[in-house]
Design an enzyme around this catalytic site. Structure first.
Site, PDB file in Angstrom:
ATOM      1  CB  SER A   7      -0.893   0.000   1.240  1.00 35.20           C
ATOM      2  OG  SER A   7      -1.404   1.296   1.435  1.00 35.20           O
ATOM      3  CG  HIS A  30      -3.896  -1.314  -1.708  1.00 35.24           C
ATOM      4  ND1 HIS A  30      -5.033  -2.046  -1.993  1.00 35.24           N
ATOM      5  CD2 HIS A  30      -4.254  -0.451  -0.727  1.00 35.24           C
ATOM      6  CE1 HIS A  30      -6.031  -1.642  -1.213  1.00 35.24           C
ATOM      7  NE2 HIS A  30      -5.583  -0.662  -0.433  1.00 35.24           N
ATOM      8  CG  ASP A  32      -4.986   2.703   0.797  1.00 35.57           C
ATOM      9  OD1 ASP A  32      -5.965   1.952   0.666  1.00 35.57           O
ATOM     10  OD2 ASP A  32      -3.886   2.326   1.251  1.00 35.57           O
ATOM     11  CG  MET A  34      -8.249   7.538   2.317  1.00 35.65           C
ATOM     12  SD  MET A  34      -7.534   7.458   3.954  1.00 35.65           S
ATOM     13  CE  MET A  34      -6.650   5.900   3.867  1.00 35.65           C
ATOM     14  CG  HIS A  63      -9.182   0.541  -0.804  1.00 35.46           C
ATOM     15  ND1 HIS A  63      -8.615   0.291   0.432  1.00 35.46           N
ATOM     16  CD2 HIS A  63     -10.527   0.505  -0.618  1.00 35.46           C
ATOM     17  CE1 HIS A  63      -9.587   0.114   1.316  1.00 35.46           C
ATOM     18  NE2 HIS A  63     -10.745   0.253   0.711  1.00 35.46           N
ATOM     19  CG  MET A  65     -11.193   3.535   1.761  1.00 34.30           C
ATOM     20  SD  MET A  65      -9.695   3.463   2.729  1.00 34.30           S
ATOM     21  CE  MET A  65      -8.483   3.634   1.426  1.00 34.30           C
ATOM     22  CG  MET A 134     -11.829  -2.354   4.751  1.00 33.16           C
ATOM     23  SD  MET A 134     -10.299  -2.036   3.850  1.00 33.16           S
ATOM     24  CE  MET A 134      -9.385  -1.061   5.050  1.00 33.16           C
ATOM     25  N   GLY A 142      -1.019   1.835   9.317  1.00 32.10           N
ATOM     26  CA  GLY A 142      -0.306   1.586  10.565  1.00 32.10           C
ATOM     27  C   GLY A 142      -1.171   1.207  11.754  1.00 32.10           C
ATOM     28  CG  ASP A 170      -6.418  -2.590   2.873  1.00 37.24           C
ATOM     29  OD1 ASP A 170      -5.325  -2.374   3.416  1.00 37.24           O
ATOM     30  OD2 ASP A 170      -7.033  -1.753   2.184  1.00 37.24           O
ATOM     31  CB  SER A 193       3.294  -0.196   8.426  1.00 37.76           C
ATOM     32  OG  SER A 193       1.968   0.207   8.476  1.00 37.76           O
TER      33      SER A 193
HETATM   34  C1  DX5 Z   1      -6.508   1.784   5.417  1.00 32.84           C
HETATM   35  C2  DX5 Z   1      -5.982   1.458   4.039  1.00 32.84           C
HETATM   36  C3  DX5 Z   1      -4.909   0.406   4.038  1.00 32.84           C
HETATM   37  C4  DX5 Z   1      -3.691   0.745   4.846  1.00 32.84           C
HETATM   38  C5  DX5 Z   1      -2.785  -0.440   4.955  1.00 32.84           C
HETATM   39  O1  DX5 Z   1      -7.588   2.645   5.302  1.00 32.84           O
HETATM   40  O2  DX5 Z   1      -7.015   0.996   3.211  1.00 32.84           O
HETATM   41  O3  DX5 Z   1      -4.568   0.059   2.704  1.00 32.84           O
HETATM   42  O4  DX5 Z   1      -3.002   1.803   4.328  1.00 32.84           O
HETATM   43  O5  DX5 Z   1      -1.688  -0.046   5.708  1.00 32.84           O
HETATM   44  P1  DX5 Z   1      -1.088  -0.935   6.884  1.00 32.84           P
HETATM   45  O6  DX5 Z   1      -0.587  -2.179   6.263  1.00 32.84           O
HETATM   46  O7  DX5 Z   1      -0.029  -0.075   7.451  1.00 32.84           O
HETATM   47  O8  DX5 Z   1      -2.210  -1.223   7.858  1.00 32.84           O
HETATM   48 ZN    ZN Z   2      -6.513   0.096   1.251  1.00 34.50          ZN
END
Ligand code: DX5
Ligand code: ZN
Length: 211
Positions: A7, A30, A32, A34, A63, A65, A134, A142, A170, A193
């Site tokens: 990610s 991946h 993310d 948001m 992804h 969100m 999720m 993290g 995820d 992470s």
């Molecule tokens: C959370 C994200 C994840 C996240 C994963 O909202 O969708 O993809 O960044 O990161 P780690 O592996 O650090 O939990």
């Molecule tokens: Zn994600």
């Protein structure tokens, strides 16, 4: 062996192209997205995805969100996404989102947040290519892995049966929980992470994959 999708959220955003080169042994990247509405955080949009597209051959697992993804699927498709995932909890019609994603020749995915019943996925199992479970509340990298995800994954695995759907997990995924996740039926691990936090990213990816 499970597929690994680092990610990018956990990478150093001041040098994305370099960071992406360090994870070239992965299976997906991946991304993310948001919007500050669906989740209390803001990240990247289509222009960042378009800028990083020439720097890797990895398929992009985008992804979303975000609320109202119907308004944004086209720019995310045109920016170079390969898979586009929307959340089942967002307000737009899920069937319409899937059709719109596929109309651009992209694979459609659905994500379920920790408190969402997996039964909401059932009507769409014949038309999606990926399910993202999720294992943290979406919004931030993290966070600690939420253990109830194991049972959820097992249930979804049963529901999927022999259908060709990637079952992705995820949030809080690392080399320690990857084997248990694989036994529960996960076929793809998203890891922020635990990959970008490692000095040797190729080794971190190999460990999560189970090599
Ligand atoms: C959370 C994200 C994840 C996240 C994963 O909202 O969708 O993809 O960044 O990161 P780690 O592996 O650090 O939990
Ligand atoms: Zn994600």
């Amino acid at each position: 062996m499970i597929k690994v999708a680092p990610s990018l959220l956990a990478a150093d955003f001041s040098r994305l192209a370099e960071e992406i080169r360090t994870v070239k042994t992965a299976d997906f990247l991946h991304l993310d997205v948001m919007d500050g509405h669906f989740v209390p955080n803001l990240t990247i949009g289509p222009c960042v995805i378009e800028s990083i597209r020439p720097h890797t051959d990895l398929p992009f697992d985008t992804h979303l969100m975000i609320d109202n993804p119907l308004n944004y699927i086209e720019p995310f498709a045109k920016a170079g996404s390969d898979y586009i995932t929307v959340h089942v909890e967002q307000p737009d019609d899920i069937g319409e989102c899937i059709r719109l994603i596929q109309s651009f020749g992209k694979k459609a995915g659905l994500a379920v947040s920790p408190d969402t019943p997996v039964s909401l996925l059932i009507p769409y199992l014949d038309c999606i290519s990926m399910i993202t479970v999720m294992s943290v509340y979406p919004g931030f990298g993290g966070q600690k892995f939420i253990e109830t995800a194991y049972e959820k994954i097992k249930n979804i695995k049963q529901m999927i049966g022999k259908k060709d759907i990637l079952l992705s997990v995820d949030g809080g995924v690392n080399a320690d929980n990857a084997r248990t996740l694989e036994r529960c039926g996960v076929t793809m691990a998203v890891a922020g992470s635990s990959v970008f936090g490692a000095d040797n990213r190729a080794a971190a990816i190999a460990q999560i994959r189970g090599e």
